[in-house]
Motif scaffolding. Structure first.
Motif, PDB file in Angstrom:
ATOM      1  N   LYS A 222       0.861  -1.183   0.000  1.00  0.00           N
ATOM      2  CA  LYS A 222       0.000   0.000   0.000  1.00  0.00           C
ATOM      3  C   LYS A 222       0.899   1.234   0.000  1.00  0.00           C
ATOM      4  CE  LYS A 222      -3.557   2.360   2.767  1.00  0.00           C
ATOM      5  NZ  LYS A 222      -4.244   2.410   4.060  1.00  0.00           N
ATOM      6  N   VAL A 223       0.405   2.327  -0.537  1.00  0.00           N
ATOM      7  CA  VAL A 223       1.168   3.557  -0.486  1.00  0.00           C
ATOM      8  C   VAL A 223       1.282   4.006   0.978  1.00  0.00           C
ATOM      9  CG1 VAL A 223      -0.832   5.074  -0.829  1.00  0.00           C
ATOM     10  CG2 VAL A 223       1.445   5.858  -1.477  1.00  0.00           C
ATOM     11  N   ASN A 224       2.515   4.348   1.397  1.00  0.00           N
ATOM     12  CA  ASN A 224       2.788   4.816   2.761  1.00  0.00           C
ATOM     13  C   ASN A 224       2.369   3.820   3.837  1.00  0.00           C
ATOM     14  OD1 ASN A 224       3.741   7.114   1.532  1.00  0.00           O
ATOM     15  ND2 ASN A 224       1.994   8.395   2.071  1.00  0.00           N
ATOM     16  N   LEU A 225       2.468   2.537   3.542  1.00  0.00           N
ATOM     17  CA  LEU A 225       2.069   1.507   4.494  1.00  0.00           C
ATOM     18  C   LEU A 225       3.043   1.461   5.664  1.00  0.00           C
ATOM     19  CD1 LEU A 225       0.222  -0.959   5.096  1.00  0.00           C
ATOM     20  CD2 LEU A 225       1.849  -2.339   3.771  1.00  0.00           C
ATOM     21  N   ASP A 226       2.513   1.309   6.888  1.00  0.00           N
ATOM     22  CA  ASP A 226       3.376   1.076   8.044  1.00  0.00           C
ATOM     23  C   ASP A 226       3.138  -0.329   8.567  1.00  0.00           C
ATOM     24  OD1 ASP A 226       1.151   1.124   9.878  1.00  0.00           O
ATOM     25  OD2 ASP A 226       1.242   3.310   9.846  1.00  0.00           O
ATOM     26  N   PHE A 227       4.097  -0.827   9.346  1.00  0.00           N
ATOM     27  CA  PHE A 227       4.082  -2.226   9.767  1.00  0.00           C
ATOM     28  C   PHE A 227       2.852  -2.560  10.602  1.00  0.00           C
ATOM     29  CE2 PHE A 227       5.596  -5.679  12.636  1.00  0.00           C
ATOM     30  CZ  PHE A 227       5.759  -6.650  11.659  1.00  0.00           C
ATOM     31  N   GLU A 228       2.460  -1.649  11.475  1.00  0.00           N
ATOM     32  CA  GLU A 228       1.309  -1.914  12.350  1.00  0.00           C
ATOM     33  C   GLU A 228       0.038  -2.138  11.549  1.00  0.00           C
ATOM     34  OE1 GLU A 228       3.556   0.421  12.814  1.00  0.00           O
ATOM     35  OE2 GLU A 228       4.532  -0.485  14.564  1.00  0.00           O
ATOM     36  N   GLU A 229      -0.125  -1.419  10.452  1.00  0.00           N
ATOM     37  CA  GLU A 229      -1.301  -1.615   9.610  1.00  0.00           C
ATOM     38  C   GLU A 229      -1.213  -2.923   8.833  1.00  0.00           C
ATOM     39  OE1 GLU A 229      -3.777   0.577   5.962  1.00  0.00           O
ATOM     40  OE2 GLU A 229      -1.932   1.473   6.760  1.00  0.00           O
ATOM     41  N   ALA A 230      -0.018  -3.316   8.453  1.00  0.00           N
ATOM     42  CA  ALA A 230       0.154  -4.504   7.618  1.00  0.00           C
ATOM     43  C   ALA A 230      -0.002  -5.804   8.397  1.00  0.00           C
ATOM     44  CB  ALA A 230       1.535  -4.465   6.952  1.00  0.00           C
ATOM     45  N   VAL A 231       0.388  -5.811   9.663  1.00  0.00           N
ATOM     46  CA  VAL A 231       0.472  -7.057  10.425  1.00  0.00           C
ATOM     47  C   VAL A 231      -0.835  -7.844  10.496  1.00  0.00           C
ATOM     48  CG1 VAL A 231       0.768  -7.965  12.771  1.00  0.00           C
ATOM     49  CG2 VAL A 231       2.500  -6.499  11.778  1.00  0.00           C
ATOM     50  N   PRO A 232      -1.986  -7.254  10.845  1.00  0.00           N
ATOM     51  CA  PRO A 232      -3.202  -8.069  10.967  1.00  0.00           C
ATOM     52  C   PRO A 232      -3.555  -8.831   9.686  1.00  0.00           C
ATOM     53  CG  PRO A 232      -3.535  -5.916  11.967  1.00  0.00           C
ATOM     54  CD  PRO A 232      -2.233  -5.844  11.232  1.00  0.00           C
ATOM     55  N   ALA A 233      -3.453  -8.151   8.549  1.00  0.00           N
ATOM     56  CA  ALA A 233      -3.786  -8.815   7.287  1.00  0.00           C
ATOM     57  C   ALA A 233      -2.745  -9.873   6.938  1.00  0.00           C
ATOM     58  CB  ALA A 233      -3.893  -7.782   6.172  1.00  0.00           C
ATOM     59  N   LEU A 234      -1.472  -9.609   7.212  1.00  0.00           N
ATOM     60  CA  LEU A 234      -0.436 -10.596   6.948  1.00  0.00           C
ATOM     61  C   LEU A 234      -0.632 -11.834   7.816  1.00  0.00           C
ATOM     62  CD1 LEU A 234       2.745  -8.337   6.688  1.00  0.00           C
ATOM     63  CD2 LEU A 234       1.691  -9.659   4.847  1.00  0.00           C
ATOM     64  N   ARG A 235      -0.950 -11.634   9.076  1.00  0.00           N
ATOM     65  CA  ARG A 235      -1.206 -12.765   9.974  1.00  0.00           C
ATOM     66  C   ARG A 235      -2.360 -13.609   9.477  1.00  0.00           C
ATOM     67  NH1 ARG A 235       0.733 -11.663  15.691  1.00  0.00           N
ATOM     68  NH2 ARG A 235      -0.604 -13.430  16.217  1.00  0.00           N
ATOM     69  N   ALA A 236      -3.454 -12.935   9.116  1.00  0.00           N
ATOM     70  CA  ALA A 236      -4.646 -13.659   8.656  1.00  0.00           C
ATOM     71  C   ALA A 236      -4.349 -14.458   7.395  1.00  0.00           C
ATOM     72  CB  ALA A 236      -5.796 -12.677   8.411  1.00  0.00           C
ATOM     73  N   GLY A 237      -3.607 -13.858   6.455  1.00  0.00           N
ATOM     74  CA  GLY A 237      -3.283 -14.564   5.223  1.00  0.00           C
ATOM     75  C   GLY A 237      -2.400 -15.769   5.462  1.00  0.00           C
ATOM     76  N   LEU A 238      -1.425 -15.650   6.353  1.00  0.00           N
ATOM     77  CA  LEU A 238      -0.533 -16.762   6.646  1.00  0.00           C
ATOM     78  C   LEU A 238      -1.271 -17.890   7.353  1.00  0.00           C
ATOM     79  CD1 LEU A 238       2.198 -18.069   6.720  1.00  0.00           C
ATOM     80  CD2 LEU A 238       2.808 -16.634   8.698  1.00  0.00           C
ATOM     81  N   VAL A 239      -2.100 -17.564   8.336  1.00  0.00           N
ATOM     82  CA  VAL A 239      -2.877 -18.590   9.033  1.00  0.00           C
ATOM     83  C   VAL A 239      -3.802 -19.315   8.068  1.00  0.00           C
ATOM     84  CG1 VAL A 239      -4.658 -18.983  10.792  1.00  0.00           C
ATOM     85  CG2 VAL A 239      -2.736 -17.453  11.271  1.00  0.00           C
ATOM     86  N   ARG A 240      -4.432 -18.566   7.191  1.00  0.00           N
ATOM     87  CA  ARG A 240      -5.327 -19.166   6.202  1.00  0.00           C
ATOM     88  C   ARG A 240      -4.570 -20.113   5.266  1.00  0.00           C
ATOM     89  NH1 ARG A 240      -7.641 -14.897   5.118  1.00  0.00           N
ATOM     90  NH2 ARG A 240      -6.323 -14.189   3.385  1.00  0.00           N
ATOM     91  N   ALA A 241      -3.363 -19.727   4.863  1.00  0.00           N
ATOM     92  CA  ALA A 241      -2.570 -20.570   3.980  1.00  0.00           C
ATOM     93  C   ALA A 241      -2.105 -21.847   4.694  1.00  0.00           C
ATOM     94  CB  ALA A 241      -1.368 -19.796   3.451  1.00  0.00           C
ATOM     95  N   LEU A 242      -1.653 -21.712   5.945  1.00  0.00           N
ATOM     96  CA  LEU A 242      -1.189 -22.872   6.687  1.00  0.00           C
ATOM     97  C   LEU A 242      -2.296 -23.895   6.900  1.00  0.00           C
ATOM     98  CD1 LEU A 242       1.020 -21.104   9.395  1.00  0.00           C
ATOM     99  CD2 LEU A 242       1.839 -22.648   7.608  1.00  0.00           C
ATOM    100  N   THR A 243      -3.442 -23.438   7.319  1.00  0.00           N
ATOM    101  CA  THR A 243      -4.540 -24.366   7.616  1.00  0.00           C
ATOM    102  C   THR A 243      -5.269 -24.805   6.364  1.00  0.00           C
ATOM    103  OG1 THR A 243      -6.031 -22.506   8.067  1.00  0.00           O
ATOM    104  CG2 THR A 243      -4.801 -23.405   9.928  1.00  0.00           C
ATOM    105  N   GLY A 244      -5.158 -24.029   5.287  1.00  0.00           N
ATOM    106  CA  GLY A 244      -5.810 -24.395   4.037  1.00  0.00           C
ATOM    107  C   GLY A 244      -5.206 -25.630   3.385  1.00  0.00           C
ATOM    108  N   LEU A 245      -4.019 -26.045   3.843  1.00  0.00           N
ATOM    109  CA  LEU A 245      -3.396 -27.248   3.300  1.00  0.00           C
ATOM    110  C   LEU A 245      -4.103 -28.519   3.756  1.00  0.00           C
ATOM    111  CD1 LEU A 245       0.321 -26.157   3.861  1.00  0.00           C
ATOM    112  CD2 LEU A 245      -0.830 -26.429   1.658  1.00  0.00           C
ATOM    113  N   PHE A 246      -4.980 -28.384   4.763  1.00  0.00           N
ATOM    114  CA  PHE A 246      -5.690 -29.562   5.296  1.00  0.00           C
ATOM    115  C   PHE A 246      -7.123 -29.615   4.799  1.00  0.00           C
ATOM    116  CE2 PHE A 246      -2.115 -28.951   8.041  1.00  0.00           C
ATOM    117  CZ  PHE A 246      -1.747 -30.205   8.464  1.00  0.00           C
TER     118      PHE A 246
END
Length: 255
Positions: free
Chosen positions: A231-255
């Motif tokens: 995102k333009v001017n993205l900071d880490f605090e804004e990015a973390v929740p969506a990154l966490r959700a995407g990673l959890v979804r990918a990990l559990t989606g393998l099952f």
């Protein structure tokens, strides 16, 4: 008393608008196209697990974090997501049909070329500064300056648009790189042979290799997951929740 950073000042919206007008079409396009958070999750290789009866849907979850962001603890979220899928999470690996093991290797700013390299490297490949610490040129520009006087000086010298745009319109990527290993227990009475080799270097001119063979009762699958937020001017605090959700979804989606 320290001066207020330019980007946080009360006149920032007006100055941003002026900068976009003076800075040319490229910066305006970036500001418009990247105004919304875009999160993507990529996997280096697909894993297909065999379906199992409900009574065998047990999993041992082990999520580690060797990055420089120790607060990024995903284990509770992964365990909860697996339970929501109907799996029973066990603490004794001997009772599990599956192991879900992951290690968060790197977290930080990145650029698109580094992301492609890290994904392409696959499980176990080195992260040579790619996903953590390599920043696109557009994202590397620092804050413009401490006061509106700096803006006035830039305008007076004819550099207003160029300087301000380089400070205010930043195309920023954050990534999480995770290596994933899944093990699936073989049916009772069956076993497999696992061949392994370990290379140890001794100084710069020598080393040794140790090879061994084991009889194991589990199949092993490995992949790498890279989650990216942009995102333009993205900071880490804004990015973390969506990154966490995407990673959890990918990990559990393998099952």
């Amino acid at each position: 008393m320290p001066a207020t950073p330019f980007r946080h000042g009360p006149r920032a919206p007006v100055l941003i608008a002026a900068a976009l007008l003076l800075g040319g079409c490229a910066a305006t396009q970036v500001a418009i196209e990247k105004r919304n958070l875009d999160v993507q999750t990529r996997m280096s290789a697909t894993i297909f697990l065999d379906p199992v009866p409900v009574e065998e849907q047990t999993v041992f979850v082990q999520i580690r974090n060797t990055s420089d962001k120790p607060e990024l603890d995903l284990a509770p979220e992964v365990a909860a997501a697996m339970q929501a899928k109907g799996y029973r999470v066990v603490t004794d690996p001997r009772q599990a049909k599956f192991y879900l093991q992951a290690n968060v290797l790197a977290v930080g700013k990145s650029d698109p070329s580094a992301i492609r390299q890290v994904v392409g490297g696959g499980f176990g490949a080195g992260v040579s500064g790619g996903a953590s610490g390599i920043v696109a040129a557009s994202a590397a520009a620092g804050a413009f300056g401490p006061t509106g006087r700096a803006v006035a000086t830039g305008a007076a010298t004819g550099g207003f648009g160029e300087v301000v745009i380089g400070s205010l319109v930043k195309d920023v990527y954050f990534s999480i790189v995770t290596d994933v290993q899944i093990k699936e227990r073989l049916p009772e009475g069956r076993a497999a042979t696992q061949n392994s080799a370990l290379s140890n270097r001794q100084g710069t001119s020598g080393g040794d290799t140790v090879s061994y063979t084991d009889r194991v009762d589990m199949k092993t699958y490995q992949t790498r997951i890279v989650s990216t937020a942009n995102k333009v001017n993205l900071d880490f605090e804004e990015a973390v929740p969506a990154l966490r959700a995407g990673l959890v979804r990918a990990l559990t989606g393998l099952f």
